[in-house]
Design a protein around this motif. Sequence first.
Motif, PDB file in Angstrom:
ATOM      1  N   ARG A 163     -79.300  16.827  26.745  1.00 50.55           N
ATOM      2  CA  ARG A 163     -79.332  16.304  25.373  1.00 50.55           C
ATOM      3  C   ARG A 163     -79.522  14.779  25.392  1.00 50.55           C
ATOM      4  O   ARG A 163     -80.271  14.213  24.611  1.00 50.55           O
ATOM      5  CB  ARG A 163     -78.015  16.677  24.674  1.00 50.55           C
ATOM      6  CG  ARG A 163     -78.065  16.579  23.151  1.00 50.55           C
ATOM      7  CD  ARG A 163     -76.675  16.743  22.535  1.00 50.55           C
ATOM      8  NE  ARG A 163     -75.712  15.755  23.041  1.00 50.55           N
ATOM      9  CZ  ARG A 163     -75.623  14.510  22.607  1.00 50.55           C
ATOM     10  NH1 ARG A 163     -76.421  14.079  21.667  1.00 50.55           N
ATOM     11  NH2 ARG A 163     -74.728  13.687  23.120  1.00 50.55           N
ATOM     12  N   ARG A 164     -78.840  14.093  26.329  1.00 48.27           N
ATOM     13  CA  ARG A 164     -78.971  12.633  26.418  1.00 48.27           C
ATOM     14  C   ARG A 164     -80.422  12.237  26.705  1.00 48.27           C
ATOM     15  O   ARG A 164     -80.947  11.299  26.125  1.00 48.27           O
ATOM     16  CB  ARG A 164     -78.075  12.088  27.547  1.00 48.27           C
ATOM     17  CG  ARG A 164     -76.601  12.153  27.215  1.00 48.27           C
ATOM     18  CD  ARG A 164     -75.755  11.661  28.386  1.00 48.27           C
ATOM     19  NE  ARG A 164     -74.350  11.972  28.169  1.00 48.27           N
ATOM     20  CZ  ARG A 164     -73.401  11.826  29.083  1.00 48.27           C
ATOM     21  NH1 ARG A 164     -73.686  11.362  30.277  1.00 48.27           N
ATOM     22  NH2 ARG A 164     -72.161  12.124  28.805  1.00 48.27           N
ATOM     23  N   GLU A 166     -83.083  13.971  26.000  1.00 53.17           N
ATOM     24  CA  GLU A 166     -83.872  14.266  24.796  1.00 53.17           C
ATOM     25  C   GLU A 166     -83.721  13.147  23.781  1.00 53.17           C
ATOM     26  O   GLU A 166     -84.693  12.701  23.182  1.00 53.17           O
ATOM     27  CB  GLU A 166     -83.363  15.559  24.165  1.00 53.17           C
ATOM     28  CG  GLU A 166     -84.249  16.748  24.486  1.00 53.17           C
ATOM     29  CD  GLU A 166     -83.665  18.013  23.886  1.00 53.17           C
ATOM     30  OE1 GLU A 166     -83.506  18.956  24.656  1.00 53.17           O
ATOM     31  OE2 GLU A 166     -83.336  18.022  22.673  1.00 53.17           O
ATOM     32  N   ASN A 167     -82.486  12.666  23.620  1.00 55.24           N
ATOM     33  CA  ASN A 167     -82.233  11.568  22.685  1.00 55.24           C
ATOM     34  C   ASN A 167     -82.990  10.309  23.083  1.00 55.24           C
ATOM     35  O   ASN A 167     -83.350   9.494  22.243  1.00 55.24           O
ATOM     36  CB  ASN A 167     -80.735  11.224  22.636  1.00 55.24           C
ATOM     37  CG  ASN A 167     -79.974  12.238  21.812  1.00 55.24           C
ATOM     38  OD1 ASN A 167     -80.573  13.102  21.183  1.00 55.24           O
ATOM     39  ND2 ASN A 167     -78.649  12.139  21.825  1.00 55.24           N
ATOM     40  N   GLU A 168     -83.210  10.153  24.392  1.00 53.68           N
ATOM     41  CA  GLU A 168     -83.968   8.983  24.868  1.00 53.68           C
ATOM     42  C   GLU A 168     -85.468   9.234  24.713  1.00 53.68           C
ATOM     43  O   GLU A 168     -86.282   8.391  25.085  1.00 53.68           O
ATOM     44  CB  GLU A 168     -83.689   8.729  26.363  1.00 53.68           C
ATOM     45  CG  GLU A 168     -82.282   8.259  26.667  1.00 53.68           C
ATOM     46  CD  GLU A 168     -81.947   8.339  28.174  1.00 53.68           C
ATOM     47  OE1 GLU A 168     -82.848   8.644  28.990  1.00 53.68           O
ATOM     48  OE2 GLU A 168     -80.786   8.110  28.513  1.00 53.68           O
TER      49      GLU A 168
END
Length: 221
Positions: A163-164, A166-168
Amino acid sequence: MGPSPFIIIAIDGGAASGKSSSSKILADRFNLLHVDTGSFYRHITYELLRRKISPADHSAIIAALAEMKFATRLNGRSAEMLIGGQPAGDEIRGQHVNDHVSHYAALPEVRTTLLGYQRGQVAVARQHAFRGLVMEGRDIGSVIFPEANFRFFLHADPTERARRRENEGRQDSVAERDRLDSSRKTSPLHCPPGAVNIDSTFLSLDQVVGQMTTFIAAKLP
Ligand code: DC
């Protein structure tokens, strides 16, 4: 009172476990050279891919590594690796390098080449009058600097790490890279005995760095 001792902080952990963000903040906070060893493996991988040398071709790998001229320049507080005078481009964070880096990083020839270069960052930090260095990677506390003053190992749940990324806005094969990095024969990713283990799954970056800072500050003169 004599001059402050040179300090070495090792931060290891899997892909997207928070190593880079936390080590950059520590570098600022304690006036340290920041050394991202993953970027070194990525830069070499990019070079080998560019030369179309497969990880299975050991003699070509050895010859190519012997030819590469490594140097370091500062980018802010971070050590940037130059190969043949060239810094790495943005491509080293792309999918192609993500997909191959663990295969090249598993080769003893690549790891031996980088061992001396990584330890040489102490001289770079001293030359630029840093108080020490913070080095992040997979085997820093176990192989590169087992005698480091502080050794941290960061964990996070694989779903949270994906998820991290993807957020980046980045695509990354987090779980697959971890599987390869943990199962290789030479210097596998593991938490070395005596390192401080931090599970960051439910912690904010501030909280992670807060725990590290408390630990470091308590032991510094
Ligand atoms: O930290 P990173 O995800 O950018 O690292 C990229 C790859 O480099 C990682 O999948 C394994 C390898 N690596 C390594 O084997 N040893 C290190 N000390 C740092 C990185």
